[in-house]
Design an enzyme around this catalytic site. Structure first.
Site, PDB file in Angstrom:
ATOM      1  N   ASP A  14      -4.239  -3.930   2.156  1.00  0.00           N
ATOM      2  CA  ASP A  14      -5.231  -3.830   1.083  1.00  0.00           C
ATOM      3  C   ASP A  14      -4.507  -3.378  -0.188  1.00  0.00           C
ATOM      4  OD1 ASP A  14      -7.832  -3.582  -0.174  1.00  0.00           O
ATOM      5  OD2 ASP A  14      -7.633  -1.425   0.035  1.00  0.00           O
ATOM      6  N   SER A  15      -5.234  -3.425  -1.283  1.00  0.00           N
ATOM      7  CA  SER A  15      -4.687  -2.922  -2.542  1.00  0.00           C
ATOM      8  C   SER A  15      -4.506  -1.405  -2.498  1.00  0.00           C
ATOM      9  CB  SER A  15      -5.618  -3.301  -3.687  1.00  0.00           C
ATOM     10  OG  SER A  15      -6.902  -2.775  -3.446  1.00  0.00           O
ATOM     11  N   CYS A  77      -8.837  -6.920   2.167  1.00  0.00           N
ATOM     12  CA  CYS A  77      -9.164  -6.742   0.748  1.00  0.00           C
ATOM     13  C   CYS A  77      -9.889  -8.020   0.329  1.00  0.00           C
ATOM     14  CB  CYS A  77      -7.864  -6.579  -0.037  1.00  0.00           C
ATOM     15  SG  CYS A  77      -8.070  -6.555  -1.827  1.00  0.00           S
ATOM     16  N   GLU A 156     -13.043   6.522  -5.024  1.00  0.00           N
ATOM     17  CA  GLU A 156     -11.717   7.153  -4.917  1.00  0.00           C
ATOM     18  C   GLU A 156     -11.755   8.606  -5.386  1.00  0.00           C
ATOM     19  OE1 GLU A 156      -8.425   4.755  -6.040  1.00  0.00           O
ATOM     20  OE2 GLU A 156      -9.018   3.227  -4.590  1.00  0.00           O
ATOM     21  N   CYS A 188     -16.523  -5.652  -1.134  1.00  0.00           N
ATOM     22  CA  CYS A 188     -15.321  -4.910  -1.521  1.00  0.00           C
ATOM     23  C   CYS A 188     -15.122  -3.887  -0.417  1.00  0.00           C
ATOM     24  CB  CYS A 188     -15.545  -4.226  -2.860  1.00  0.00           C
ATOM     25  SG  CYS A 188     -14.263  -3.020  -3.268  1.00  0.00           S
ATOM     26  N   HIS A 190     -14.034  -1.041  -0.254  1.00  0.00           N
ATOM     27  CA  HIS A 190     -14.400   0.355  -0.537  1.00  0.00           C
ATOM     28  C   HIS A 190     -15.890   0.625  -0.272  1.00  0.00           C
ATOM     29  CE1 HIS A 190     -10.656   0.538  -2.832  1.00  0.00           C
ATOM     30  NE2 HIS A 190     -10.880   1.794  -3.160  1.00  0.00           N
TER      31      HIS A 190
END
Ligand code: DGL
Length: 275
Positions: A14-15, A77, A156, A188, A190
């Site tokens: 993932d990023s 991702c 985050e 996404c 996240h």
């Protein structure tokens, strides 16, 4: 197809940290598997970058994962799945899957009124990839995409349960509620971390689809089909899950330990530009 060892690890990338929600699902659903995770923490976010850049980054990560002799790769991702997966599929000879197709499949089986919302990064929404895959199977379904660029920084920052996140989510999601969607794809990696807030705002009538869940199911089926499922339970003390990042390993480690409850994880830094 190369000869691949079924006891080899699966590469997941993932990023940054988002792909941990996918890794967690793989750990739950196929607990014998070993995982090498790479989070591109030095170059995150991908969601605001170009297709060329995300494809170049993804290629480097695939090369890195292949130095660990992974038997399969999961592009954990959405942005990299949208921008780079098609190219990567042509370039490597081990199984590789992304999260977009599995997410589409889950949404198609959840929707009753054929109105599906997708929330994701600006890149994923701009690529129209979810719309394309949904329309391939259900031409008459309507797909509404909404980029939600503030969610990643909020997540985050750890603001998963916070009035600020609820307020931003309300602003992003009101138009999807007004469009009468009955299914919302968390496009996404996240976003599953703020699933509760999203559920509160969308209400009980809307099914939230986490592509990670379906991705782990598809990965299991794919490995099974290719005779690559690991049938040996991990031995005590074995380093079953290994984590690599391109920057800030300590910060990543704290975050990873808050998401993945499989013991204390450590993370190593890699200079990904070398690959
Ligand atoms: N993990 C990315 C995704 O699923 C979001 C974060 C980023 O923009 O890099 O699209």
């Amino acid at each position: 197809m190369a000869i691949v060892d079924k006891y080899a690890p699966i590469g997941v990338f993932d990023s940054g940290i988002g792909g941990l929600t996918v890794a967690r699902e793989i750990m739950r659903q196929i607990p014998n598997e070993k995982i090498i995770y790479f989070g591109d923490t030095a170059r995150t976010p991908y969601g605001s970058k170009s297709k060329e850049t995300v494809t170049r980054f993804s290629r480097q990560i695939v090369r890195f994962l292949q130095t660990h002799d992974v038997k399969a790769i999961v592009v954990a991702c959405n942005t990299a799945s949208a921008y780079a997966l098609e190219e990567l599929e042509k370039e490597i000879d081990i199984p590789i899957i992304g999260v977009v197709k599995p997410g589409t499949k889950a949404a198609l089986s959840a929707t009753k009124n054929g109105k599906i919302g997708v929330i994701a990064t600006a890149a994923t929404i701009g690529s129209q990839i979810y719309t394309k895959y949904i329309k391939e199977s259900a031409e008459d379904d309507i797909v509404y995409g909404k980029a939600c660029p503030l969610f990643v920084p909020l997540i985050e920052e750890g603001l998963w349960e916070d009035p600020v996140t609820d307020e931003i989510a309300r602003r992003y999601l009101t138009e999807l509620i007004d469009l009468d969607i009955d299914t919302l794809i968390l496009g996404c990696t996240h976003y599953p971390l703020i699933r509760k807030a999203l559920g509160r705002i969308m209400g009980p009538e809307v099914t939230l689809v986490n592509p990670a869940y379906e991705t782990a199911i598809e990965l299991k089926a794919l490995l099974g089909e290719k005779g690559l499922l690991n049938d040996k339970a991990p031995t005590l003390g074995e380093n079953q899950y290994r984590f690599y990042v391109s920057d800030m390993a300590d910060k990543f480690k704290v975050f990873a330990n808050s998401i993945i409850k499989y013991g204390i994880l450590s993370a190593k830094t890699v200079n990904i530009e070398d690959y």
